[in-house]
Write a protein that holds these residues in place. Structure first.
Motif, PDB file in Angstrom:
ATOM      1  N   GLU A  34      27.485  -0.398  16.529  1.00 11.66           N
ATOM      2  CA  GLU A  34      26.702  -0.644  17.318  1.00 11.66           C
ATOM      3  C   GLU A  34      26.373  -2.229  17.109  1.00 11.66           C
ATOM      4  N   PHE A  35      26.459  -2.822  18.974  1.00 13.27           N
ATOM      5  CA  PHE A  35      26.238  -4.644  19.029  1.00 13.27           C
ATOM      6  C   PHE A  35      25.001  -4.033  18.651  1.00 13.27           C
ATOM      7  N   ARG A  36      23.872  -5.366  17.712  1.00 14.66           N
ATOM      8  CA  ARG A  36      23.168  -6.588  17.331  1.00 14.66           C
ATOM      9  C   ARG A  36      22.026  -6.380  18.552  1.00 14.66           C
ATOM     10  N   ARG A  37      22.644  -6.432  19.319  1.00 15.59           N
ATOM     11  CA  ARG A  37      21.844  -7.173  20.623  1.00 15.59           C
ATOM     12  C   ARG A  37      22.417  -6.459  21.900  1.00 15.59           C
ATOM     13  N   LYS A  38      21.319  -5.696  23.137  1.00 15.71           N
ATOM     14  CA  LYS A  38      21.906  -4.951  23.975  1.00 15.71           C
ATOM     15  C   LYS A  38      22.227  -6.058  25.386  1.00 15.71           C
ATOM     16  N   THR A  39      21.759  -7.316  25.218  1.00 18.99           N
ATOM     17  CA  THR A  39      22.145  -7.875  26.419  1.00 18.99           C
ATOM     18  C   THR A  39      22.659  -9.564  25.709  1.00 18.99           C
ATOM     19  N   CYS A  40      22.905 -10.317  26.401  1.00 22.97           N
ATOM     20  CA  CYS A  40      23.605 -12.003  26.262  1.00 22.97           C
ATOM     21  C   CYS A  40      23.859 -12.548  27.432  1.00 22.97           C
ATOM     22  N   PHE A  41      23.986 -13.556  27.110  1.00 25.07           N
ATOM     23  CA  PHE A  41      25.047 -14.552  28.709  1.00 25.07           C
ATOM     24  C   PHE A  41      26.061 -14.730  27.675  1.00 25.07           C
ATOM     25  N   ARG A  42      27.215 -14.525  28.779  1.00 32.59           N
ATOM     26  CA  ARG A  42      28.329 -14.920  28.205  1.00 32.59           C
ATOM     27  C   ARG A  42      28.823 -16.293  27.748  1.00 32.59           C
ATOM     28  N   GLY A  43      29.308 -15.851  26.880  1.00 29.61           N
ATOM     29  CA  GLY A  43      29.118 -17.404  26.029  1.00 29.61           C
ATOM     30  C   GLY A  43      28.612 -17.356  24.737  1.00 29.61           C
ATOM     31  N   ILE A 147      25.327  -5.721  27.817  1.00 33.35           N
ATOM     32  CA  ILE A 147      25.485  -6.177  29.079  1.00 33.35           C
ATOM     33  C   ILE A 147      25.055  -7.330  28.671  1.00 33.35           C
ATOM     34  N   VAL A 148      26.525  -8.082  29.438  1.00 33.76           N
ATOM     35  CA  VAL A 148      27.275  -9.678  29.213  1.00 33.76           C
ATOM     36  C   VAL A 148      26.298  -9.865  30.532  1.00 33.76           C
ATOM     37  N   TYR A 149      25.062 -11.242  30.592  1.00 38.67           N
ATOM     38  CA  TYR A 149      24.675 -12.100  32.267  1.00 38.67           C
ATOM     39  C   TYR A 149      25.724 -12.306  32.088  1.00 38.67           C
ATOM     40  N   PRO A 150      25.882 -13.899  34.133  1.00 40.09           N
ATOM     41  CA  PRO A 150      26.487 -14.610  34.244  1.00 40.09           C
ATOM     42  C   PRO A 150      25.508 -15.914  33.609  1.00 40.09           C
TER      43      PRO A 150
END
Length: 371
Positions: A34-43, A147-150
């Motif tokens: 699993e991913f440690r985080r559910k969301t992040c920003f690109r980069g 989910i990777v935010y712009p």
């Protein structure tokens, strides 16, 4: 004779251990990824955590774990796994060896290079005997999603729509009357409420007068992104990096506006993942709303759902007023300008930021018209 029995015993032992390991390798074995985080920003750097647990006395001499991931997830180099990367996907392989009643947790560091929604669907486990001759395979479903935010472009608040293609001049923007700030009196007009009547001014002038309220910055911004990278585009986007840049400018504009207390809405002639129609999110304010906008932008598919002109015509039919409309597009023509003018006649200001190939990440190529 001794050699014969030695060979026979060796074959029997090898065959027996092969059957034994093949039978027991997956017994009481659990695997999680699993991913440690559910969301992040690109980069941003994200951790992908693998947990393997052998809940039996019998050891697992070797285990190979394989999965197919997006090529947009860039991994750090490590001795414990191998990545075979293609243009769209990459094959991720991890290797383990476990004693009895052992748990291994392994953390991989990766960096998403593009916004989007990345799911871990399935993983294939392969294990076997000591010599690697007998093998068994097992496929497990996974549920984790990233989910990777712009990454929002830097859009200073003062650079939001405020100038005109017709020349530089002062305009009053984002204006709504504030009933708590009275700056004078004016003549009564049809539609004014009797609660607004200024009786002292009416008695002094002999005519019915009402309070003149000041205007406050109750601001509302509608951000619209055009997926058409060239005029006359049919469906497929050829310059994806240009449109990705536009999405990041939209994220930056939304962030700058909401940080100042404004309401922000979003629309694009693109669908969300698993949907078919153009995305449209009504204006609202606050951090939770900003995260919702980020997620919608992350889930955008680079497919055209309708011409940009059709989207603007629908905005006209909605009939809102007192908004600033920001259109981010790779081109601007007379038809789009006519639609923008119709929005202005409803009491809105309209500004276009034109995307170009220039690698200026600090300011967009703006073509602006306000009213």
């Amino acid at each position: 004779m001794f050699i014969f029995w030695l060979l026979l015993t060796t074959v029997a032992v090898l065959y027996g251990q092969s059957l034994l390991f093949k039978r027991l390798v997956f017994k009481n074995l659990t695997y999680r990824r699993e991913f440690r985080r559910k969301t992040c920003f690109r980069g941003d750097e994200v951790e992908l955590v693998e947990t393997l647990e052998n809940n039996k006395r019998f050891p697992v001499p070797w285990l190979r774990v394989e999965s197919l991931l997006s090529a947009n997830l860039g991994f750090r180099k490590s001795e414990n796994f191998d990545v075979s990367k293609g243009s769209l996907f990459q094959n991720h392989r991890s290797f383990f060896s476990l004693a009895g009643y052992t748990r291994i947790t392994r953390t991989h560091h990766l960096t998403p290079t593009r916004r989007g929604c990345y799911k871990l669907d399935t993983v294939t486990l392969t294990g076997g005997d000591l010599l690697g001759n007998a093998q068994r395979h097992m496929q497990l479903p996974l549920q984790s999603e990233l989910i990777v935010y712009p990454r929002p472009a830097e859009v200073p608040f003062h650079e939001l729509p405020s100038r005109s293609w017709q020349g530089d001049y002062s305009i009053r923007r984002f204006i709504v009357p504030d009933p708590f700030v009275i700056v004078g009196a004016r003549e009564y007009q049809a539609g004014d409420s009797m609660k607004q009547v200024n009786w002292k001014a009416s008695a002094r002038t002999g005519e019915l007068m009402v309070h003149q309220y000041d205007f406050t910055a109750d601001r509302c911004l509608m951000v619209i992104v055009n997926v058409e990278d060239v005029e006359g585009m049919w469906r497929s986007v050829s310059n994806e990096s240009l449109i990705e840049k536009g999405i990041e400018w939209a994220a930056g504009a939304a962030e700058a506006a909401i940080s100042q207390g404004m309401e922000v809405g979003f629309a694009a002639n693109m669908p969300l993942r698993t949907e078919s129609g153009s995305v449209r999110i009504d204006a609202d304010r606050g951090h939770e709303h900003l995260l919702m906008l980020y997620e919608a932008m992350a889930r955008l598919e680079l497919d055209r759902t309708e011409p940009m002109l059709s989207l603007l015509e629908r905005e006209i039919r909605i009939g809102y007023a007192n908004r600033d409309v920001l259109v981010i597009s790779a081109y601007w023509n007379e038809e789009l300008e006519a639609a923008a003018q119709a929005l202005r006649l409803l009491g809105n200001s309209v500004t276009a930021w034109q995307l170009t190939e220039e690698r200026d990440e600090q300011s967009p190529n703006r073509k602006e018209r306000s009213a």
